[in-house]
Design a protein around this motif. Sequence first.
Motif, PDB file in Angstrom:
ATOM      1  N   GLU A  64       1.780   5.216 -19.349  1.00  0.00           N
ATOM      2  CA  GLU A  64       0.891   4.857 -18.249  1.00  0.00           C
ATOM      3  C   GLU A  64       1.329   5.602 -16.995  1.00  0.00           C
ATOM      4  N   GLY A  65       0.370   6.126 -16.261  1.00  0.00           N
ATOM      5  CA  GLY A  65       0.693   6.858 -15.044  1.00  0.00           C
ATOM      6  C   GLY A  65       0.812   5.963 -13.844  1.00  0.00           C
ATOM      7  N   VAL A  66       1.605   4.898 -13.963  1.00  0.00           N
ATOM      8  CA  VAL A  66       1.766   3.945 -12.864  1.00  0.00           C
ATOM      9  C   VAL A  66       3.237   3.583 -12.724  1.00  0.00           C
ATOM     10  N   VAL A  67       3.552   3.013 -11.567  1.00  0.00           N
ATOM     11  CA  VAL A  67       4.868   2.431 -11.326  1.00  0.00           C
ATOM     12  C   VAL A  67       4.647   1.089 -10.640  1.00  0.00           C
ATOM     13  N   ARG A  68       5.379   0.073 -11.079  1.00  0.00           N
ATOM     14  CA  ARG A  68       5.290  -1.259 -10.482  1.00  0.00           C
ATOM     15  C   ARG A  68       6.556  -1.502  -9.670  1.00  0.00           C
ATOM     16  N   LEU A  69       6.376  -2.094  -8.502  1.00  0.00           N
ATOM     17  CA  LEU A  69       7.496  -2.297  -7.584  1.00  0.00           C
ATOM     18  C   LEU A  69       7.542  -3.728  -7.084  1.00  0.00           C
ATOM     19  N   VAL A  70       8.761  -4.238  -6.923  1.00  0.00           N
ATOM     20  CA  VAL A  70       9.031  -5.478  -6.210  1.00  0.00           C
ATOM     21  C   VAL A  70      10.056  -5.148  -5.137  1.00  0.00           C
ATOM     22  N   ASN A  71       9.675  -5.344  -3.873  1.00  0.00           N
ATOM     23  CA  ASN A  71      10.549  -4.999  -2.752  1.00  0.00           C
ATOM     24  C   ASN A  71      11.040  -6.267  -2.097  1.00  0.00           C
ATOM     25  N   ARG A  72      12.365  -6.451  -2.104  1.00  0.00           N
ATOM     26  CA  ARG A  72      12.978  -7.619  -1.489  1.00  0.00           C
ATOM     27  C   ARG A  72      13.765  -7.188  -0.260  1.00  0.00           C
ATOM     28  N   MET A  82       0.841  -1.178   0.000  1.00  0.00           N
ATOM     29  CA  MET A  82       0.000   0.000   0.000  1.00  0.00           C
ATOM     30  C   MET A  82       0.884   1.238   0.000  1.00  0.00           C
ATOM     31  N   ALA A  83       0.353   2.311  -0.517  1.00  0.00           N
ATOM     32  CA  ALA A  83       1.051   3.593  -0.489  1.00  0.00           C
ATOM     33  C   ALA A  83       0.332   4.479   0.514  1.00  0.00           C
ATOM     34  N   VAL A  84       0.991   4.790   1.608  1.00  0.00           N
ATOM     35  CA  VAL A  84       0.387   5.576   2.667  1.00  0.00           C
ATOM     36  C   VAL A  84       0.795   7.023   2.518  1.00  0.00           C
ATOM     37  N   TYR A 144       4.465  13.969  -4.170  1.00  0.00           N
ATOM     38  CA  TYR A 144       3.489  14.488  -5.122  1.00  0.00           C
ATOM     39  C   TYR A 144       3.711  15.979  -5.361  1.00  0.00           C
ATOM     40  N   VAL A 145       3.098  16.484  -6.414  1.00  0.00           N
ATOM     41  CA  VAL A 145       3.343  17.845  -6.854  1.00  0.00           C
ATOM     42  C   VAL A 145       2.866  18.876  -5.842  1.00  0.00           C
ATOM     43  N   ASP A 146       1.887  18.530  -4.990  1.00  0.00           N
ATOM     44  CA  ASP A 146       1.362  19.481  -4.016  1.00  0.00           C
ATOM     45  C   ASP A 146       2.052  19.384  -2.664  1.00  0.00           C
ATOM     46  N   GLY A 147       3.122  18.612  -2.555  1.00  0.00           N
ATOM     47  CA  GLY A 147       3.819  18.447  -1.291  1.00  0.00           C
ATOM     48  C   GLY A 147       3.369  17.250  -0.495  1.00  0.00           C
ATOM     49  N   ASP A 148       2.337  16.564  -0.951  1.00  0.00           N
ATOM     50  CA  ASP A 148       1.890  15.337  -0.305  1.00  0.00           C
ATOM     51  C   ASP A 148       2.981  14.276  -0.452  1.00  0.00           C
ATOM     52  N   LEU A 149       2.943  13.273   0.408  1.00  0.00           N
ATOM     53  CA  LEU A 149       3.988  12.248   0.403  1.00  0.00           C
ATOM     54  C   LEU A 149       3.383  10.900   0.727  1.00  0.00           C
ATOM     55  N   ALA A 150       3.844   9.851   0.055  1.00  0.00           N
ATOM     56  CA  ALA A 150       3.385   8.482   0.316  1.00  0.00           C
ATOM     57  C   ALA A 150       4.590   7.589   0.562  1.00  0.00           C
ATOM     58  N   ARG A 151       4.504   6.810   1.639  1.00  0.00           N
ATOM     59  CA  ARG A 151       5.508   5.778   1.886  1.00  0.00           C
ATOM     60  C   ARG A 151       4.966   4.471   1.311  1.00  0.00           C
ATOM     61  N   ILE A 152       5.642   3.892   0.345  1.00  0.00           N
ATOM     62  CA  ILE A 152       5.141   2.719  -0.367  1.00  0.00           C
ATOM     63  C   ILE A 152       5.544   1.460   0.394  1.00  0.00           C
ATOM     64  N   VAL A 153       4.611   0.947   1.182  1.00  0.00           N
ATOM     65  CA  VAL A 153       4.850  -0.226   2.010  1.00  0.00           C
ATOM     66  C   VAL A 153       4.366  -1.461   1.252  1.00  0.00           C
ATOM     67  N   PRO A 154       5.210  -2.489   1.071  1.00  0.00           N
ATOM     68  CA  PRO A 154       4.765  -3.682   0.341  1.00  0.00           C
ATOM     69  C   PRO A 154       3.680  -4.418   1.106  1.00  0.00           C
ATOM     70  N   ARG A 173       5.548 -10.831  -6.517  1.00  0.00           N
ATOM     71  CA  ARG A 173       4.368 -10.178  -7.089  1.00  0.00           C
ATOM     72  C   ARG A 173       4.615  -8.681  -7.141  1.00  0.00           C
ATOM     73  N   ALA A 174       4.659  -8.160  -8.340  1.00  0.00           N
ATOM     74  CA  ALA A 174       4.830  -6.713  -8.499  1.00  0.00           C
ATOM     75  C   ALA A 174       3.539  -6.012  -8.115  1.00  0.00           C
ATOM     76  N   GLN A 175       3.651  -4.948  -7.341  1.00  0.00           N
ATOM     77  CA  GLN A 175       2.497  -4.152  -6.951  1.00  0.00           C
ATOM     78  C   GLN A 175       2.498  -2.853  -7.749  1.00  0.00           C
ATOM     79  N   GLU A 176       1.330  -2.409  -8.120  1.00  0.00           N
ATOM     80  CA  GLU A 176       1.192  -1.250  -8.990  1.00  0.00           C
ATOM     81  C   GLU A 176       0.634  -0.066  -8.199  1.00  0.00           C
ATOM     82  N   TYR A 177       1.229   1.104  -8.431  1.00  0.00           N
ATOM     83  CA  TYR A 177       0.824   2.321  -7.736  1.00  0.00           C
ATOM     84  C   TYR A 177       0.665   3.443  -8.754  1.00  0.00           C
ATOM     85  N   ALA A 178      -0.220   4.379  -8.446  1.00  0.00           N
ATOM     86  CA  ALA A 178      -0.390   5.542  -9.307  1.00  0.00           C
ATOM     87  C   ALA A 178       0.864   6.406  -9.257  1.00  0.00           C
ATOM     88  N   PHE A 179       1.290   6.862 -10.425  1.00  0.00           N
ATOM     89  CA  PHE A 179       2.473   7.725 -10.541  1.00  0.00           C
ATOM     90  C   PHE A 179       2.069   8.911 -11.411  1.00  0.00           C
TER      91      PHE A 179
END
Length: 428
Positions: free
Chosen positions: A275-283, A1-3, A292-302, A320-326
């Motif tokens: 595509e406005g996404v990014v896929r991640l695999v965290n090992r 999840m991206a918090v 984000y452009v407005d100063g918001d921030l997300a910590r991408i937790v697998p 399993r690659a997880q997909e997030y909006a980018f």
Amino acid sequence: MAVRHGCGQPGLGAVPSAAGCVAAGRRPLVGKRCGAGGGRGAGTASRFVRALPALLIFGGCVFDVTTPPNFTASPLFAAAPLIAAPLFSPPNTLVTGGVATAAVVGLHLYNGTSTHVESVTELITMVTVAVLALVINRVVRRSGRRLASARTIAEAAQRAVLPVPADRIAGLHVAARYEAAQADAFIGGDLFAVQDTPSGVRLVVGDVRGKGLGAVEAVAVVVGAFREAAEQERTLEAVAQRLERALTREGARRDGLDAFEGFTTAVLAEIPRGEGVVRLVNRGHPEPLLLYVDGDLARIVPADAALPLGMGELGAWPDRAQEYAFPPGATLLLYTDGLSEARNASGVFYDPAVRLRGRIFPCPDELLEALVADVRLHTSGAATDDMALLAVGRPAQGQQDRRRTVSLVRRAGLVAGRTSAGPGRAEP
């Protein structure tokens, strides 16, 4: 999840100054490197040291003229060429030694003591010191040339193993930094790589267990395997498995502890074109951040924890690659634990999410410059681990390649510390 944290809308009014951030109880990050403001003091000290041989000779002359003949300033005259030896060129060192020797001879003639045994002894001492200064100068210059050659070779090796990515790759803004904890070191156990592939832009940031040449060898294995797999494999999960097999083969070649405990934490990312996404695999790596452009921030937790690369024998599970909006204007920040585990004198860890929350940067390069400077400030320059940083920004429509604005601003009205259970949460 991206918090996400620090939600806020971009303001249209005047931007608060850095002084306003300080008044609010928060030191602002700055784009220039830590310690840049001390350049004037460092330059003054350098000029004083270079002027010291002349000051010693002048002071020796004043001391000898103003004191009785049985007082001598020969230690001051002898020190002048020895100080000049590591600082000046051979001709300048020779001139310094000659002037100091001439001053000793002239003062003895002035005092009428040139025929005394002590005067002859001082003259022989000065000639000996002047010759010794020339020898020291030669040794120092030869060592300097060898050091410069070694640094050139080390820099070439770093470029070969960790080449700096281009500023623009497939329409994305890219910036990378490698900060070695050891002085004069160029490369260690941290790594990054960016590859433009048919599947999109793929990148990796990792941290090899251990230090020294063994860690550098593992870095070369991971980066080489990633570049090959990124071009050939259709999915990010397959790339991760290729890296796993490469490290397993590398571990089988090693003896001792590395054969059983060698591993690499890593984050692999894929940014498809169009595509406005990014896929991640965290090992087993520190969680990336999405700014984000407005100063918001997300910590991408697998969603599921995974073991680092090279530890596949302890358990088998599918990647399993997880997909997030980018979205446009956002910046993805990947880093090693040299950033998140940097500690100050009180033992407090550096938290990049806290430091970056609510802050806006013109482009990834300014983001990394500010981070490096802020970590140096946090640790007082006493970092104990290498640090690799990789930032990828998706430019907004109409955004210039590099926006020449302030390095960092803070939007009015941003609220820090929004809970992850609120509307700031974004599911993959």
